[in-house]
Scaffold this motif. Structure first.
Motif, short mmCIF file in Angstrom:
data_model
loop_
_atom_site.label_atom_id
_atom_site.label_comp_id
_atom_site.label_asym_id
_atom_site.label_seq_id
_atom_site.Cartn_x
_atom_site.Cartn_y
_atom_site.Cartn_z
N GLN A 1 -24.46 19.92 -37.38
CA GLN A 1 -25.30 19.26 -36.41
C GLN A 1 -25.01 19.86 -35.05
O GLN A 1 -23.86 20.13 -34.72
CB GLN A 1 -25.01 17.76 -36.42
CG GLN A 1 -25.82 17.01 -35.43
CD GLN A 1 -25.58 15.50 -35.53
OE1 GLN A 1 -25.11 15.00 -36.53
NE2 GLN A 1 -25.89 14.81 -34.48
N ASP A 4 -29.48 17.12 -31.41
CA ASP A 4 -30.38 16.40 -32.30
C ASP A 4 -30.82 17.24 -33.50
O ASP A 4 -31.61 16.80 -34.31
CB ASP A 4 -31.61 15.91 -31.53
CG ASP A 4 -32.40 17.04 -30.87
OD1 ASP A 4 -31.82 18.14 -30.71
OD2 ASP A 4 -33.57 16.82 -30.54
N LYS A 6 -30.08 19.06 -37.08
CA LYS A 6 -29.19 18.94 -38.23
C LYS A 6 -29.56 19.99 -39.26
O LYS A 6 -30.74 20.22 -39.53
CB LYS A 6 -29.30 17.55 -38.85
CG LYS A 6 -28.81 16.46 -37.94
CD LYS A 6 -28.90 15.10 -38.60
CE LYS A 6 -28.43 14.04 -37.63
NZ LYS A 6 -28.41 12.72 -38.23
N ALA A 82 -21.56 16.55 -39.45
CA ALA A 82 -22.05 15.20 -39.72
C ALA A 82 -21.54 14.72 -41.08
O ALA A 82 -21.19 15.52 -41.94
CB ALA A 82 -23.57 15.20 -39.71
#
Length: 85
Positions: A1, A4, A6, A82
């Protein structure tokens, strides 16, 4: 990530391979990382193509490549990863 954005870990690893492969070619022909863009690589994972249109693409690619270094993502040692909760 990255912010914003990913991306799958496997794709980030492939990105790192591409970036490392470019850096470790003939030292006399070495391209400085600041001017290198994986966007010209034909094997760049498709999910990174939209990043290529951004002005901050070089920094995004650099951060993602660093995040994949030494498989730190897989042991949750990197804040850029993440799913480590």
């Amino acid at each position: 990530q990255d912010g914003d954005l990913k991306f799958p870990l496997e794709s980030v690893k492939k990105l790192k391979e591409l970036m490392d492969g470019n850096r470790h070619t003939n030292p006399r022909m070495m391209v400085p990382m600041a001017s290198y863009s994986p966007c010209q690589e034909k094997h760049l994972p498709e999910e990174f193509r939209p990043v290529c249109k951004r002005e901050d693409a070089p920094m995004i690619f650099k951060r993602l490549s660093l995040a994949a270094e030494d498989d730190l993502c897989e042991i949750c040692a990197n804040a850029a990863c993440a799913g480590c909760l």
